[in-house]
Design a protein around this motif. Structure first.
Motif, short mmCIF file in Angstrom:
data_model
loop_
_atom_site.label_atom_id
_atom_site.label_comp_id
_atom_site.label_asym_id
_atom_site.label_seq_id
_atom_site.Cartn_x
_atom_site.Cartn_y
_atom_site.Cartn_z
N THR A 1 0.85 -1.21 0.00
CA THR A 1 0.00 0.00 0.00
C THR A 1 0.88 1.26 0.00
OG1 THR A 1 -0.09 -0.37 2.39
CG2 THR A 1 -2.06 -0.90 1.14
N ARG B 1 -17.87 -4.90 1.72
CA ARG B 1 -18.34 -5.28 3.05
C ARG B 1 -19.55 -6.19 2.90
NH1 ARG B 1 -14.13 -3.88 4.52
NH2 ARG B 1 -13.56 -2.25 5.98
N GLY C 1 -2.84 1.75 10.31
CA GLY C 1 -1.49 2.25 10.06
C GLY C 1 -1.46 3.59 9.34
C1 HEM Z 1 -0.85 4.48 1.86
C2 HEM Z 1 -0.83 3.48 2.69
C3 HEM Z 1 -2.03 2.71 3.16
C4 HEM Z 1 -3.30 2.65 2.65
C5 HEM Z 1 -3.88 3.40 1.45
C6 HEM Z 1 -4.05 1.74 3.50
C7 HEM Z 1 -5.39 1.43 3.32
C8 HEM Z 1 -6.09 0.56 4.13
C9 HEM Z 1 -7.47 0.19 3.93
C10 HEM Z 1 -8.37 0.66 2.78
C11 HEM Z 1 -7.83 -0.65 4.93
C12 HEM Z 1 -9.20 -1.31 5.15
C13 HEM Z 1 -9.19 -2.71 4.56
C14 HEM Z 1 -10.50 -3.40 4.79
O1 HEM Z 1 -10.99 -3.42 5.91
O2 HEM Z 1 -11.08 -3.91 3.84
C15 HEM Z 1 -6.66 -0.83 5.78
C16 HEM Z 1 -6.64 -1.63 6.91
C17 HEM Z 1 -5.52 -1.84 7.67
N1 HEM Z 1 -4.29 -1.24 7.52
FE1 HEM Z 1 -3.78 0.09 6.08
N2 HEM Z 1 -3.23 1.26 4.48
C18 HEM Z 1 -1.99 1.82 4.32
C19 HEM Z 1 -0.86 1.62 5.11
C20 HEM Z 1 -0.82 0.83 6.23
C21 HEM Z 1 0.35 0.64 7.07
C22 HEM Z 1 1.72 1.28 6.83
C23 HEM Z 1 -0.01 -0.25 8.06
C24 HEM Z 1 0.79 -0.79 9.20
C25 HEM Z 1 1.98 -0.44 9.56
C26 HEM Z 1 -1.40 -0.58 7.86
C27 HEM Z 1 -2.13 -1.42 8.67
C28 HEM Z 1 -3.45 -1.73 8.49
C29 HEM Z 1 -4.17 -2.68 9.32
C30 HEM Z 1 -3.60 -3.46 10.52
C31 HEM Z 1 -5.48 -2.75 8.81
C32 HEM Z 1 -6.63 -3.59 9.34
C33 HEM Z 1 -7.48 -2.76 10.27
C34 HEM Z 1 -8.71 -3.54 10.75
O3 HEM Z 1 -9.27 -4.33 9.99
O4 HEM Z 1 -9.13 -3.29 11.88
N3 HEM Z 1 -1.87 0.10 6.74
N4 HEM Z 1 -5.63 -0.07 5.27
#
Ligand code: HEM
Length: 287
Positions: free
Chosen positions: A82, A157, A230
């Motif tokens: 991402t 979802r 994140g």
């Molecule tokens: C530009 C960078 C990023 C974008 C655009 C992004 C986007 C997203 C999106 C759209 C989701 C929701 C997914 C879903 O539920 O279907 C998500 C969930 C998540 N992201 Fe990111 N993310 C990015 C960077 C990061 C980074 C750097 C980390 C960790 C170091 C991270 C950790 C997580 C985690 C743990 C979830 C799950 C949250 C949950 O379900 O409770 N993300 N992210």
């Protein structure tokens, strides 16, 4: 069909099982070596001193290897591609908008107040949290990039109960609702007539301060209870990398005529990668 393949351990299911085993072996080896290091009091361990993600969990007595494996995998899978694809699109946007590239370089230079002959290492070393917080134009430009090129372009979802939405549309338990951050980031009804334009200023107020949008409008990080965990970390990483890169180099496309497009996947990588030329940034020169 999947279940049968899994039961017989053939085809893609067998391949998946083999790949999971390989990833598990790698991660368990890493986790176990860290646990051993911690349990050995004579080991003046370099691992803990590094204070990486696993070491911190271990310090908090989270020592169940399976839990640690799940945590590492989750953060790596969610956070790596991402952030990487967002940075690729950011560099692409910088090549297409050289005046914005120059403006960010100026912002970096002003905030860290370094001499012209500073090295890349000196620049990186002076980027603390306070400096990063004082770069609203860079923050705005990254947000503008992610608005147009969200690394999760489509998401879904499942409804857990029957419901009626505010506009009267009804959904049933078990229905799948798909939404498209890619399309939503370009909708005129949300972002105005210039929705397709790359304009970081739309994120700034009249004093040049960053104005965040509702996550339900800027949906690239999702919204609600399952919003990206994140997000802040991603901005910090992206700001450090882009400040160091743009503060030290000028980027131009290797081939101006080559069409840059996305590859249709779960994430949004640049099809075939992005080739750029980087030349050292001399502060008296313009790109
Ligand atoms: C530009 C960078 C990023 C974008 C655009 C992004 C986007 C997203 C999106 C759209 C989701 C929701 C997914 C879903 O539920 O279907 C998500 C969930 C998540 N992201 Fe990111 N993310 C990015 C960077 C990061 C980074 C750097 C980390 C960790 C170091 C991270 C950790 C997580 C985690 C743990 C979830 C799950 C949250 C949950 O379900 O409770 N993300 N992210």
């Amino acid at each position: 069909m999947k279940k049968i393949k899994r039961f017989l351990n053939i085809g893609k299911e067998a391949e998946l099982k083999k790949n999971i085993k390989e990833v598990d072996q790698f991660l368990y080896k890493l986790i176990n070596s860290k646990i051993e290091t911690i349990q050995n009091p004579e080991d003046d361990n370099i691992y803990l001193k590094k204070r990486d993600f696993v070491s911190r969990r271990l310090e908090m007595k989270d020592t169940d290897p399976k839990y640690l494996r799940d945590m590492v995998l989750c953060v790596t899978v969610a956070g790596q591609d991402t952030t990487a694809s967002s940075l690729s699109w950011f560099v692409y946007m910088m090549c297409k908008h050289l005046h914005i590239q120059e403006k960010i370089a100026q912002e970096v230079r002003e905030i860290i107040n370094l001499k012209d002959d500073r090295s890349v290492d000196e620049l990186a070393a002076s980027l603390d949290q306070e400096a990063l917080n004082n770069m609203p134009y860079l923050h705005a430009t990254l947000s503008e990039t992610i608005r147009l090129y969200p690394s999760v372009p489509m998401n879904a979802r499942m409804c857990f109960s029957d419901d009626t939405w505010p506009d009267g549309f009804s959904v049933k338990k078990g229905d799948m609702v798909v939404y498209q951050p890619y399309a939503m980031g370009r909708m005129k009804s949300l972002w105005g007539d210039d929705a397709e334009e790359f304009r970081p200023e739309r994120w700034l107020d009249k004093n040049g301060l960053f104005q965040d949008e509702s996550p339900y409008k800027f949906i690239a990080f999702s919204a609600g209870p399952r919003i990206c965990l994140g997000k802040e970390h991603a901005y910090t990483q992206m700001k450090i990398i882009s400040a160091v890169l743009l503060g030290s180099y000028i980027f131009k496309l290797a081939d101006e005529k080559k069409i840059v497009n996305y590859k249709t996947m779960v994430s949004l990588p640049i099809d075939g990668g992005l080739y750029v030329k980087a030349s050292p940034r001399l502060w008296h020169a313009k790109p």
